[in-house]
Design an enzyme around this catalytic site. Structure first.
Site, PDB file in Angstrom:
ATOM      1  CE  LYS A 218      27.270   3.417  16.710  1.00 55.96           C
ATOM      2  NZ  LYS A 218      27.537   2.968  15.316  1.00 55.96           N
TER       3      LYS A 218
ATOM      4  CD  GLU B  25       9.466   4.524  17.112  1.00 53.63           C
ATOM      5  OE1 GLU B  25       9.039   3.542  16.472  1.00 53.63           O
ATOM      6  OE2 GLU B  25       8.793   5.119  17.954  1.00 53.63           O
TER       7      GLU B  25
ATOM      8  CB  CYS C 240      11.334   1.359   9.603  1.00 54.86           C
ATOM      9  SG  CYS C 240      11.006   3.106   9.548  1.00 54.86           S
TER      10      CYS C 240
ATOM     11  CD  GLU D  90      12.758  -4.997   9.907  1.00 54.49           C
ATOM     12  OE1 GLU D  90      13.624  -5.245  10.766  1.00 54.49           O
ATOM     13  OE2 GLU D  90      12.310  -3.858   9.710  1.00 54.49           O
TER      14      GLU D  90
HETATM   15  P1  NDP Z   1      20.991  -2.090  14.207  1.00 54.54           P
HETATM   16  O1  NDP Z   1      20.134  -2.356  15.391  1.00 54.54           O
HETATM   17  O2  NDP Z   1      21.937  -3.124  13.792  1.00 54.54           O
HETATM   18  O3  NDP Z   1      21.859  -0.762  14.433  1.00 54.54           O
HETATM   19  C1  NDP Z   1      21.266   0.475  14.775  1.00 54.54           C
HETATM   20  C2  NDP Z   1      22.291   1.323  15.493  1.00 54.54           C
HETATM   21  O4  NDP Z   1      22.613   0.713  16.742  1.00 54.54           O
HETATM   22  C3  NDP Z   1      23.616   1.461  14.747  1.00 54.54           C
HETATM   23  O5  NDP Z   1      24.153   2.731  14.977  1.00 54.54           O
HETATM   24  C4  NDP Z   1      24.465   0.383  15.405  1.00 54.54           C
HETATM   25  O6  NDP Z   1      25.848   0.601  15.273  1.00 54.54           O
HETATM   26  C5  NDP Z   1      24.019   0.522  16.839  1.00 54.54           C
HETATM   27  N1  NDP Z   1      24.272  -0.657  17.665  1.00 54.54           N
HETATM   28  C6  NDP Z   1      24.528  -1.914  17.264  1.00 54.54           C
HETATM   29  N2  NDP Z   1      24.684  -2.714  18.348  1.00 54.54           N
HETATM   30  C7  NDP Z   1      24.524  -1.945  19.446  1.00 54.54           C
HETATM   31  C8  NDP Z   1      24.548  -2.177  20.848  1.00 54.54           C
HETATM   32  N3  NDP Z   1      24.788  -3.385  21.342  1.00 54.54           N
HETATM   33  N4  NDP Z   1      24.337  -1.145  21.687  1.00 54.54           N
HETATM   34  C9  NDP Z   1      24.067   0.077  21.203  1.00 54.54           C
HETATM   35  N5  NDP Z   1      24.040   0.371  19.874  1.00 54.54           N
HETATM   36  C10 NDP Z   1      24.239  -0.628  19.009  1.00 54.54           C
HETATM   37  O7  NDP Z   1      19.978  -1.695  13.042  1.00 54.54           O
HETATM   38  P2  NDP Z   1      20.328  -1.324  11.536  1.00 54.54           P
HETATM   39  O8  NDP Z   1      21.309  -0.216  11.495  1.00 54.54           O
HETATM   40  O9  NDP Z   1      20.625  -2.585  10.805  1.00 54.54           O
HETATM   41  O10 NDP Z   1      18.943  -0.694  11.020  1.00 54.54           O
HETATM   42  C11 NDP Z   1      17.928  -1.430  10.427  1.00 54.54           C
HETATM   43  C12 NDP Z   1      16.805  -1.610  11.410  1.00 54.54           C
HETATM   44  O11 NDP Z   1      16.296  -0.347  11.803  1.00 54.54           O
HETATM   45  C13 NDP Z   1      15.623  -2.346  10.816  1.00 54.54           C
HETATM   46  O12 NDP Z   1      15.179  -3.307  11.719  1.00 54.54           O
HETATM   47  C14 NDP Z   1      14.576  -1.251  10.648  1.00 54.54           C
HETATM   48  O13 NDP Z   1      13.258  -1.717  10.686  1.00 54.54           O
HETATM   49  C15 NDP Z   1      14.883  -0.367  11.807  1.00 54.54           C
HETATM   50  N6  NDP Z   1      14.327   0.969  11.614  1.00 54.54           N
HETATM   51  C16 NDP Z   1      13.222   1.335  12.344  1.00 54.54           C
HETATM   52  C17 NDP Z   1      12.634   2.567  12.159  1.00 54.54           C
HETATM   53  C18 NDP Z   1      11.454   2.984  12.967  1.00 54.54           C
HETATM   54  O14 NDP Z   1      11.186   4.169  13.031  1.00 54.54           O
HETATM   55  N7  NDP Z   1      10.717   2.060  13.582  1.00 54.54           N
HETATM   56  C19 NDP Z   1      13.156   3.507  11.174  1.00 54.54           C
HETATM   57  C20 NDP Z   1      14.303   3.010  10.451  1.00 54.54           C
HETATM   58  C21 NDP Z   1      14.870   1.783  10.679  1.00 54.54           C
HETATM   59  P3  NDP Z   1      26.686  -0.139  14.105  1.00 54.54           P
HETATM   60  O15 NDP Z   1      26.164   0.383  12.812  1.00 54.54           O
HETATM   61  O16 NDP Z   1      28.071   0.261  14.393  1.00 54.54           O
HETATM   62  O17 NDP Z   1      26.442  -1.608  14.277  1.00 54.54           O
END
Ligand code: NDP
Length: 499
Positions: free
Chosen positions: A180, A255, A289, A390
């Site tokens: 997803k 992560e 990130c 963040e």
């Molecule tokens: P989100 O948590 O909003 O979304 C991540 C994924 O989860 C998307 O595919 C999203 O779908 C999905 N999602 C959203 N809500 C749910 C739910 N309730 N249940 C299951 N899946 C869900 O994060 P972002 O996409 O905004 O990414 C940015 C974040 O990612 C930042 O906080 C960044 O720091 C972190 N990150 C961490 C990394 C690491 O290795 N530590 C690396 C890269 C990023 P949809 O898009 O449809 O909402």
């Protein structure tokens, strides 16, 4: 956005077929540099699509889980070859949907290729171990077994590399996948799946559905046929997934966010430190990130550091990521733009000094995109929101520290613990930092960014939970370890009564 300007509609991939969502609905994704340009229309999937994808993946475990791992590796090597041929196209897809500069996008493609190569070779390892048994005529060893169906849920900021670094080890370990991708970056996902399809992955082994994370993601977490969940994204979503998956006794790794600090000590080489902080803070528009969102500078070098920091930040060019001369590209979405602008307002209200940038760029070439100037706050105090939360954009908070202890205390004063770095020429102080930094990754005389695929990647505290990704540890999450005892003696013998 196809070359002949027709807007293409992309489909889900379930059981080896490209199909529409059961909703019959699609949604558009716009280029963040030119929001009037539509990258494509994508399926607005429903929970029913997620269930169909899980069913296909579940059925495919029979084929994929029993295929000899070196044969699985051969398919990954083929995918690597195809990705190499499509590298330019992949990089362009990343830039037009995520926004990042094309050079960063190409770096991401290379990183995805590195992890596929690394995981493919693991098909000839996937080692267990043998050890002497305490009983005579007994062989004892361990072996790896796949989890079955694994859900991969990924963010938008590395729309190719993060899915690849989950997918490759997951597949080589013999699991099937429901993937997803983030709703705002599904084009890279479609292309990644095309590559694995062309490489010869059997139907059902990899399934991909686009659409809202809340409903689809929840379905994947809840489905009893899903044995593991690998998530990268925000801390609130990761926390909720961890809580629910744990209740269901499922394997889960998350992560999550970061608030990474670079410490610059008095004896730092500024020729290294300043470009490292500029690249860390503003590269990929601060949407990594591992981006540097805090610079903690020891008193004695503060003025020299700031002079050079402002000079080098001022030299950055902002613009469309497809323009190779630009250093800083747009933010990835309207949501991201709003969040970053809100935090710039919060920083000012909290009393931090807005020393550089801070403007929403809207004129001329910026009119149709989500552009914000590289921004630097000084006089930042550790308890301010811009110091703790963040922001995930091109905003750097600078702190003054009295000594290394003060610097490390500031660095460790946040809930996150992903990455950090120190700039010093003094080995003793470098080790003092290494031994006290509360982050999963520490760098000395290098930016907070990145990592190599054969080393573990991940964070402490609110930045990560569960087994590490990448490195040899990266395979552990995707397997169960089974312990085998074989008694090959003739007749009965005395056995331990311990367990
Ligand atoms: P989100 O948590 O909003 O979304 C991540 C994924 O989860 C998307 O595919 C999203 O779908 C999905 N999602 C959203 N809500 C749910 C739910 N309730 N249940 C299951 N899946 C869900 O994060 P972002 O996409 O905004 O990414 C940015 C974040 O990612 C930042 O906080 C960044 O720091 C972190 N990150 C961490 C990394 C690491 O290795 N530590 C690396 C890269 C990023 P949809 O898009 O449809 O909402």
């Amino acid at each position: 956005m196809s070359d002949n300007n027709e807007i293409k509609t992309y489909q889900n991939y379930i059981d080896g077929a490209w199909i529409d969502s059961t909703s019959g609905q699609t949604y558009p994704v716009a280029n963040p540099a030119h929001t009037d340009q539509i990258v494509g229309n994508f399926q607005s999937s429903l929970p029913q699509d997620a269930e169909n994808a899980v069913a296909a993946a579940h059925e495919a475990t029979k084929v994929w889980g029993t295929m000899p791992a070196p044969q699985r590796g051969a398919i990954l090597f083929k995918a690597l070859e195809i990705m190499g041929c499509r590298a330019d196209e992949m990089a362009r897809a990343i830039t037009i949907e995520e926004g990042k500069p094309i050079a960063d996008a190409m770096g991401e493609v290379k990183r995805a290729m590195n992890i596929i190569e690394y995981a493919a070779g693991e098909g000839r390892r996937l080692f267990g171990y043998t050890t002497p048994s305490e009983l005579p005529d007994t062989v004892a060893y361990t072996m790896k077994r796949p989890l079955g169906v694994v859900a991969l849920i990924t963010p938008w900021n590395f729309p190719l590399a993060i899915p690849a670094w989950k997918l490759a080890p997951c597949l080589i370990a013999g699991n099937t996948v429901v993937y997803k991708p983030a709703s705002s970056t599904p084009l890279s996902a479609v292309k990644l799946v095309e590559i694995f399809e062309e490489a010869g992955l059997p139907p059902g082994v990899l399934n991909m559905i686009t659409g809202p994370g809340g409903s689809i993601g929840n379905t994947l977490v809840e489905d009893s046929r899903v044995g593991g969940i690998s998530f990268t994204g925000s801390t609130p979503v990761g926390t909720a997934i961890t809580a629910r998956a744990s209740e269901l006794l499922k394997k889960v790794q998350c992560e999550m966010g970061g608030k990474n600090a670079a410490i610059i000590l008095n004896d730092a080489d500024l020729d290294k430190a300043v470009p490292g902080v500029v690249q860390g803070a503003f590269g990929s528009t601060g949407q990594r990130c591992t981006a540097t969102s805090r610079a903690i500078v020891e008193d004695g070098i503060y003025d020299d550091f700031m002079d050079e920091l402002i000079k080098q930040t001022n030299a950055l060019t902002v613009g469309d990521g497809l323009d190779e001369t630009k250093d800083v590209a747009p933010l990835s979405s309207k949501n991201q733009l709003d969040t970053v602008l809100e935090y710039i307002g919060i920083g000012t209200e909290e009393g931090a000094r807005l020393t550089f940038g801070g403007h929403h760029l809207q004129d001329g070439e910026f009119a149709d995109g989500y552009y914000v100037e590289p921004t630097i706050f000084t006089d930042v105090k550790p308890d301010m929101r811009i110091a703790q939360e963040e922001i995930f954009g091109p905003v750097l908070s600078v702190f003054k520290a009295s000594d290394i202890t003060d610097a490390v205390n500031i660095s460790n004063s946040v809930e996150f613990g992903l990455s950090s770095s120190v700039y010093t020429r003094d080995l003793t102080r470098a080790y003092e930092y290494i031994n006290t930094a509360h982050t999963g990754m520490v760098h000395v005389n290098a930016p907070t960014l990145g990592g190599e695929v054969h080393l573990p990647f991940g964070g402490l505290g609110s930045s990560g939970i569960g087994q590490r990704e990448q490195g040899t540890e990266g395979f552990d999450f995707f397997s169960e370890t089974i312990t085998v005892y074989i008694d090959h003696s003739a007749g009965a013998k005395e056995r331990s009564r311990f367990i």
